[in-house]
Structure formats: structure tokens, C-alpha cells
Design an enzyme around this catalytic site. Sequence first.
Site, PDB file in Angstrom:
ATOM      1  N   LYS A   8       0.846  -1.197   0.000  1.00  0.00           N
ATOM      2  CA  LYS A   8       0.000   0.000   0.000  1.00  0.00           C
ATOM      3  C   LYS A   8       0.881   1.246   0.000  1.00  0.00           C
ATOM      4  CE  LYS A   8       0.882   1.628   4.299  1.00  0.00           C
ATOM      5  NZ  LYS A   8       1.491   2.945   4.578  1.00  0.00           N
ATOM      6  N   ALA A  97       3.745  -1.272   4.123  1.00  0.00           N
ATOM      7  CA  ALA A  97       2.951  -2.304   4.815  1.00  0.00           C
ATOM      8  C   ALA A  97       3.332  -3.711   4.389  1.00  0.00           C
ATOM      9  CB  ALA A  97       1.449  -2.072   4.619  1.00  0.00           C
ATOM     10  N   ASP A 133      -2.263  -1.891  10.619  1.00  0.00           N
ATOM     11  CA  ASP A 133      -2.498  -1.846   9.169  1.00  0.00           C
ATOM     12  C   ASP A 133      -3.121  -3.126   8.619  1.00  0.00           C
ATOM     13  OD1 ASP A 133      -1.588   0.728   8.823  1.00  0.00           O
ATOM     14  OD2 ASP A 133       0.419   0.150   8.143  1.00  0.00           O
TER      15      ASP A 133
END
Length: 280
Positions: A8, A97, A133
Site C-alpha cells: 500500500k 505495509a 495496518d
Amino acid sequence: MSFKAHAKINLSLDVLGKRDDGYHTLQMIMQTIQLHDTISIRKIPAGVEIMCDAPYVPNNSSNIAYKAAEAMLGRYGIKAGVRVEISKSIPVAAGLAGGSTDAAAVLKGIDSLFELGAEQAELMQLGKTIGADVPYCIMGGTALAEGIGEKLTLLPAAGNIPLVLVKPRIGVSTAWVYKNFKLEKVKERPDTQMLISALASGNKRNLAANMKNVLESVTREKYPVIDAIKSELVKLGALGSMMSGSGPTVFGIFEDADKAEYAFNKIKNSKHECILTHTV
């Protein structure tokens, strides 16, 4: 069974305050990109085994993917074990992430492997206990993340936006960045509603022009290379450039794939790690 674990980027990142438990309250726009690790999962008689083709990634219980597998097996009372093989393409400690998305893929993968039929919301709830996350990485897409990142609202999809990612060969600890972040020093904040409007209208120029990440103030002070990379990407035709997450990866948004490829070819032989990709 094999699964893609997508990276991401942040299209914005704002820190609104600090909670009594030490966590910061955030408001940020998250976006899935095509860059991904590949996670392969198979059944074994018992326990959790982790294998990774990157030597710097731990193959033990300190790996967030191991924690995800352990949590999933425990939550659903599964007696068998799993072997998880991780093929890394996402840079580590990069603000993309990489660990969280691997953990998310393990949760979804075990659900498929054992035919559990878990609801997405159920997996996201379990993911929240593993990392902030992880719920977003389970959901994916374009989303507004609030709270400590666990309150998620889907936004108009960004579509296919060409990107060039540049990661200097340094690792940045998220914990270090937040520890050194000073809320009172923030001078410019992202206009979240303007960014949401740009997404809704598909206006890449407005999106690129209004991207802001308040954590840049910490990372760029220690690593001036962040600003140098941002400037270089803009010189090479990016509509806008920003650091993702706590860094150090910097990305540039481009008008079309040809312009992104031109920039990538110009910058790829630099001392940094460079990746040509796009939003999904």
C-alpha cells in the site's frame, strides 16, 4: 495455495493527536498498489512454520505472518498446522505495509485453505489484534483510515494510476518516527476532503497536488535524501511526489504509463531501489 499480498501507499497521512495509551490518532488515505509479495500456504500436521526467500526476514514467532497464522489457528480451533512460504517483492521497513499485508494474506489464506467461510469483518477484527495496518490490508482498495488506522471507510476507487516508487537503501522504524514526531511543529496538513473529491472526479492532478504526509517532517530531517528523491521525481515528470507512511519510500504519481516508464528508466540505475507499478 498461493495468494498475492499487495503493498500500500498513503495518498495522505495526518496525525490529529496522541492518546493516553501512547498511540497517535490518525486520518489518512490508503491505497493498494500492484506491487505484491506471494504467500504460499499448505497444511502440516501441527504448528506454524515460516519460510522466506529474504534472509533479513525472521523465520520465527517474531514474524508478523507467524503471529497471524498462530492467531488464526487458535481462533478457529484448528488442530492441524500450516507452513507459510513468503516470496518477497515488497521492500522491508519501507512504509509500504510489507509485513502487515503478508499477515493479512495469511489470515485470508488459512480461511480458504481450511474452508472456514469467515466473514471479512471477522478477519479484520482478528487482524486488528496483530497490527494496525492489517485490517486495511485485508480490505484493500482506496480507503479513509481513522483512529489508529483501524476505522476504515471505502472511498471512490483511484483506478489505475501509474507510479514510480523509490526506496533509498535505509530502513526506517515506524516506532522511531512516531516517537520523534512533534504535533506542534506541523505547519501543513492534508486537505482530506479535497483529496476525496479528486478521487471521486478522477482528477490525478488535483490528487497529486494536494498529497501531504506530516511524518515527512521527522524522516526527512534525519534523511535529507527523501527531499532529493521527491524533487528528482517531479523533475522527471511526476504530477506530485510524497513519502509513504513513515518512510523511507517515496512515490511519484504520473499522468500516464509512458511518462512513468520514462521516469523509471531514468532513475532505475541510481543507488536507490526503484519500482514501476500502479494503483489497483
